[in-house]
Design an enzyme around this catalytic site. Structure first.
Site, short mmCIF file in Angstrom:
data_model
loop_
_atom_site.label_atom_id
_atom_site.label_comp_id
_atom_site.label_asym_id
_atom_site.label_seq_id
_atom_site.Cartn_x
_atom_site.Cartn_y
_atom_site.Cartn_z
N LYS A 39 47.74 -6.71 35.35
CA LYS A 39 48.82 -7.14 36.25
C LYS A 39 49.29 -5.99 37.15
O LYS A 39 48.85 -4.86 37.00
CB LYS A 39 49.97 -7.73 35.42
CG LYS A 39 49.53 -8.98 34.62
CD LYS A 39 49.30 -10.20 35.47
CE LYS A 39 48.38 -11.25 34.89
NZ LYS A 39 48.84 -11.98 33.73
C1 PLP Z 1 48.76 -13.21 32.75
C2 PLP Z 1 49.45 -14.50 32.89
C3 PLP Z 1 50.31 -15.00 31.91
C4 PLP Z 1 50.44 -14.39 30.55
O1 PLP Z 1 50.88 -13.10 30.53
P1 PLP Z 1 50.86 -12.31 29.14
O2 PLP Z 1 51.72 -11.11 29.41
O3 PLP Z 1 49.44 -11.95 28.86
O4 PLP Z 1 51.43 -13.19 28.10
C5 PLP Z 1 51.03 -16.14 32.17
N1 PLP Z 1 50.89 -16.81 33.33
C6 PLP Z 1 50.05 -16.37 34.30
C7 PLP Z 1 49.96 -17.15 35.56
C8 PLP Z 1 49.28 -15.22 34.09
O5 PLP Z 1 48.42 -14.83 35.03
#
Ligand code: PLP
Length: 385
Positions: free
Chosen positions: A184
């Site tokens: 991210k």
């Molecule tokens: C990465 C992601 C999540 C989950 O994030 P985590 O921190 O891994 O729980 C949820 N929604 C979207 C759209 C994502 O891309």
């Protein structure tokens, strides 16, 4: 052609993060503590959010948001098929029913005018996902939510930092969940943040640590007390100070990271916008895009190969790509349970078949960017119709 493989999305960790983690590891406090507190307040301040709660994932944030909003058994939550599975899994976890509506053709975000048509007396919340970091039409969504007295829980896993009509994502809806997963825009390896109204955030805080009351994380400190009570069977969702150490330093770099992401996007757009083979991503004038992902759509009628083959060709040229996302209605659990069909979500489904995500991260060199562009153009030219 490149001689080494270009990974799709490696993190950007440098000396500052490493030093901060070592500082934490050398202290007496390695789990939820002072650094987590600082990370929460700096994050809230950055967004202009009332309050923030650091967690071990965005998924945890979305789950807690549903629980503190009182969404439970038999309730309905309206969301999008164009998302990661965890957005919808958490709706199942609280015993509610995900109601999917199709997306808009330009941004692939949830279509506000379709939301109204599926509202029933059991609808409790709308869960918009700011897909790739392009904010959803929050004004239209807020109006619907107000009229029908629904909670808005935003999945902002991609949307840091993003703005809708001058307002930061994370300071708009009732509750907003961010992700610091390794890929991210900023990372803590695993981690997340829930922002929103202070009262709801404090409820979520208790639930994030077993449902214990008081500032339970302090109970081993001199200022803490050994006594606590469990007021609700909570979860184990707290962030550690080791994670917060990484996050604190990443947050300081976010502006620089965004600058680089924008440069890469401009370069890609210049290279692909005039080609008949591609549709480039949009950024509407009323938003600031966080550019978590660069989703290129293939004009399949101009090519002799499909999307999957296009990805294989790029892999053979040492370029890593991905697909965001396999829409929810195509996953076997949801297909079987709700009888979803591909034709129920024609926009999401047809775009899924023609999309791929190109590498987009601050660590990319100018040469990496040129390598991606050259490979993508080569494949298209080689297989043009
Ligand atoms: C990465 C992601 C999540 C989950 O994030 P985590 O921190 O891994 O729980 C949820 N929604 C979207 C759209 C994502 O891309």
């Amino acid at each position: 052609m490149r001689t080494t493989f270009l990974p799709f999305s490696p993190p950007y960790i440098s000396r500052e993060e490493i030093d901060e983690v070592v500082d934490t590891l050398s202290s007496n406090w390695i789990t939820t503590g002072p650094k987590t507190k600082i990370f929460e307040s700096e994050f809230a301040e950055f967004l202009g959010a009332e309050s923030a709660l650091a967690l071990n994932s965005c998924t945890a944030g979305l789950h807690l948001a549903l629980v503190v909003s009182g969404v439970g058994s038999g309730d309905e939550v309206i969301t999008t098929p164009m998302t990661f599975c965890s957005t919808v899994n958490v709706i199942e976890h609280v015993g509610a029913c995900p109601v999917l509506v199709d997306v808009e053709p330009d941004t692939l975000n949830i279509s506000p005018h379709l939301i109204e048509s599926v509202i029933t007396p059991r609808t409790r919340a709308i869960l918009p996902v700011h897909y790739t970091g392009h904010p959803c039409k929050m004004d239209a969504i807020m109006t619907i939510a107000k009229e029908h007295r629904l909670f808005i829980i935003e999945d902002a896993a991609h949307a840091l930092p993003a703005q809708f009509k001058g307002q930061m994502i994370g300071s708009i809806g009732d509750l907003t969940a961010f992700s610091f997963y390794a890929t991210k825009n900023i990372t803590t390896a695993e981690g997340g943040m829930l922002t929103g109204n202070q009262e709801l955030i404090e409820k979520a805080r208790g639930l994030s640590l077993h449902g214990m009351n008081r500032d339970a994380w302090k109970r081993y400190d001199r200022g803490g007390s050994w006594y606590y009570e469990v007021e609700y069977p909570g979860f184990k969702y707290n962030m550690t100070d080791i994670q917060a150490s990484i996050g604190l330093q990443q947050l300081k770099k976010l502006d620089r990271f965004q600058q680089r992401r924008s440069e890469i996007v401009s370069r890609y757009n210049d290279a692909f916008s005039e080609c008949p083979y591609f549709e480039i991503p949009v950024e509407q004038t009323y938003v600031k895009h966080s550019w978590h992902l660069y989703v290129l759509r293939l004009n399949l009628e101009t090519l002799k190969i499909n999307r999957d083959q296009f990805i294989e060709e790029l892999k053979d040229m040492n370029i890593g790509t991905s697909v965001h996302f396999i829409p929810i209605h195509r996953h076997s659990y949801y297909r079987k349970k709700y009888g979803f069909k591909q034709e129920d979500f024609p926009v999401a489904d047809s775009n899924f078949l023609r999309m791929l995500s190109l590498p987009l991260y601050p660590k990319m060199s100018d040469q990496d960017i040129e390598d991606v562009i050259e490979a993508v153009l080569d494949v298209a030219e080689k297989y043009k119709r």
